[in-house]
Design a protein around this motif. Structure first.
Motif, mmCIF file in Angstrom:
data_model
loop_
_atom_site.group_PDB
_atom_site.id
_atom_site.type_symbol
_atom_site.label_atom_id
_atom_site.label_comp_id
_atom_site.label_asym_id
_atom_site.label_seq_id
_atom_site.Cartn_x
_atom_site.Cartn_y
_atom_site.Cartn_z
ATOM 1 N N PRO A 1 -7.720 1.604 -1.912
ATOM 2 C CA PRO A 1 -6.845 1.282 -1.241
ATOM 3 C C PRO A 1 -7.223 0.354 -0.013
ATOM 4 N N GLU B 1 -2.300 10.224 -7.204
ATOM 5 C CA GLU B 1 -1.031 9.677 -7.833
ATOM 6 C C GLU B 1 -1.133 9.771 -9.269
ATOM 7 N N ASN C 1 -6.629 6.440 -6.417
ATOM 8 C CA ASN C 1 -5.202 7.047 -6.092
ATOM 9 C C ASN C 1 -5.264 7.842 -7.561
ATOM 10 N N THR D 1 -4.155 9.231 -1.385
ATOM 11 C CA THR D 1 -3.416 10.218 -1.921
ATOM 12 C C THR D 1 -3.219 10.193 -3.647
ATOM 13 N N ASN E 1 -2.639 -2.914 -0.104
ATOM 14 C CA ASN E 1 -2.503 -2.144 -1.300
ATOM 15 C C ASN E 1 -2.794 -0.754 -0.965
ATOM 16 N N TYR E 2 -1.755 -0.139 -0.624
ATOM 17 C CA TYR E 2 -1.976 1.392 -0.082
ATOM 18 C C TYR E 2 -1.710 2.455 -1.226
ATOM 19 N N SER E 3 -1.164 2.092 -2.446
ATOM 20 C CA SER E 3 -0.981 2.913 -3.469
ATOM 21 C C SER E 3 -1.001 2.237 -4.750
ATOM 22 N N GLY E 4 -1.192 2.954 -5.801
ATOM 23 C CA GLY E 4 -1.172 2.589 -7.310
ATOM 24 C C GLY E 4 -2.848 1.982 -7.708
ATOM 25 N N THR E 5 -3.691 2.490 -6.784
ATOM 26 C CA THR E 5 -5.121 2.153 -7.117
ATOM 27 C C THR E 5 -5.913 2.860 -7.772
ATOM 28 N N LEU F 1 -4.956 6.977 3.313
ATOM 29 C CA LEU F 1 -4.453 6.468 1.737
ATOM 30 C C LEU F 1 -4.841 6.943 0.575
#
Length: 341
Positions: A117, A91, A128, A89, A121-125, A87
């Motif tokens: 993450p 961004e 990230n 990644t 809630n795997y993205s947009g954190t 997770l």
């Protein structure tokens, strides 16, 4: 007891978190005990619950916790969400940076942004975003890059991020020693009687609702928690308060204020999204519902953050303005209270 056959598509919906192959000399051993020997920080109860939920697999088939692992068995722990390292990644997400140097970063987190993450809630954190803007963030004890502390998804405000191992160690010790300064602004239901006070009471998971935390005043569960509060403004059926944290438990302010009878305004998890104080008049109900729309989250903002700089030894203190949604909601209550009196 042999593994129970499961249809193939079920496995396709799960992510492999751990995989172990039993050695040739492995004596038959219950799978929960087997996994206890391999997974760091795992408890037997959590492993047994994972088995009950269908997340323990042997030789590509689901097993119960009493399955006995034999030599050559391939044991997997499977979950619906990807492993944490997958997770992480980078961004390209904008950051509201309040301060930055070679050791640390102070950011003003918007409401609605998850800090790290996790399940659902795997993205947009924030993590990230940080990984995109900063190379080689040090990991904390939970393997979360840069994080020294955190605030809830729907709480806005200040966070300090460590950029070096030295900063991580130094800042983490300050939080542990309770020498940091953390002030939050909260809008709560009801007229808080005392102008100031201290709320104490251990905090732990609510045994009847695992999504909530709960105060255990006798200290028989959870961890010690201390919140100092001061009334800033009385607005009729709600009160604006300042909260200073001595400890930093999950949902601490939200739980402590509810414990003394003053749930945060529009805190859905703890019942603050209901009309808890006021009148039964239709116009009042419409007023509160409009206020909920203006501030569609719990009324909590991390306003002030203070600590000692890990490299220079200098005191650092940062303040952030109330975000527009919370400021507008408070102003709406001011106007209501003025015309009500």
């Amino acid at each position: 007891m042999e593994p129970k056959e499961q249809p193939g598509p079920r496995e396709d919906e799960l992510f492999e978190h751990h995989k172990f192959v039993a050695s040739p000399g492995q004596e038959p051993l219950r799978v929960d005990k087997f996994l206890m020997n391999f997974i760091e920080n795992a408890t037997r109860s959590k492993i047994q619950q994972a088995a009950k939920d269908g997340h323990i697999w042997v030789n590509d088939a689901e097993v119960k916790q009493n399955y006995r692992v034999k030599a050559g068995d391939e044991v997997k722990v499977m979950f619906e969400h990807p492993p944490y390292e997958f997770l992480l990644t980078p961004e390209e997400i904008p950051l509201d940076t309040v301060y930055e140097d070679d050791s640390l970063l102070v950011v003003n987190k918007p409401a609605g942004m998850v800090v790290h993450p996790g399940h659902g809630n795997y993205s947009g954190t924030l993590i990230n975003a940080l990984l995109y803007h900063i190379d080689h963030l040090p990991a904390n004890q939970n393997e979360r890059p840069g994080l020294v502390h955190r605030i809830d998804k729907d709480t806005s405000g200040l966070l300090v991020i460590a950029k070096t191992e030295t900063a991580m160690t130094h800042l983490a010790k300050q939080f542990f020693d309770k020498t940091t300064e953390r002030e939050y602004i909260a809008l709560v239901w009801g007229d808080v009687q005392q102008d100031s006070g201290t709320i104490t009471g251990h905090i732990d998971r609510n045994p009847k609702n695992r999504l909530q935390m709960q105060v255990f005043p006798e200290g028989d569960h959870g961890k010690e928690a201390v919140t100092h509060y001061k009334v800033l403004e009385r607005l009729g059926y709600v009160t604006l308060v300042s909260c200073r944290l001595e400890t930093g438990r999950t949902h601490q302010i939200r739980v402590h204020l509810k414990y003394i009878g003053h749930t945060l305004f529009n805190d859905a998890r703890y019942g603050g999204d209901k009309i808890l104080k006021g009148t039964t008049f239709t116009k009042y109900r419409q007023f509160v519902e409009n206020a909920f729309k203006i501030l569609p989250r719990q009324a909590l903002h991390a306003k002030t953050l203070g600590f000692i700089h890990p490299a220079t030894g200098e005191p650092m203190r940062f303040n952030s303005d109330l975000p527009e949604d919370m400021a507008s909601c408070i102003e709406k209550w001011r106007h209501y209270a003025k015309h009500r009196s």
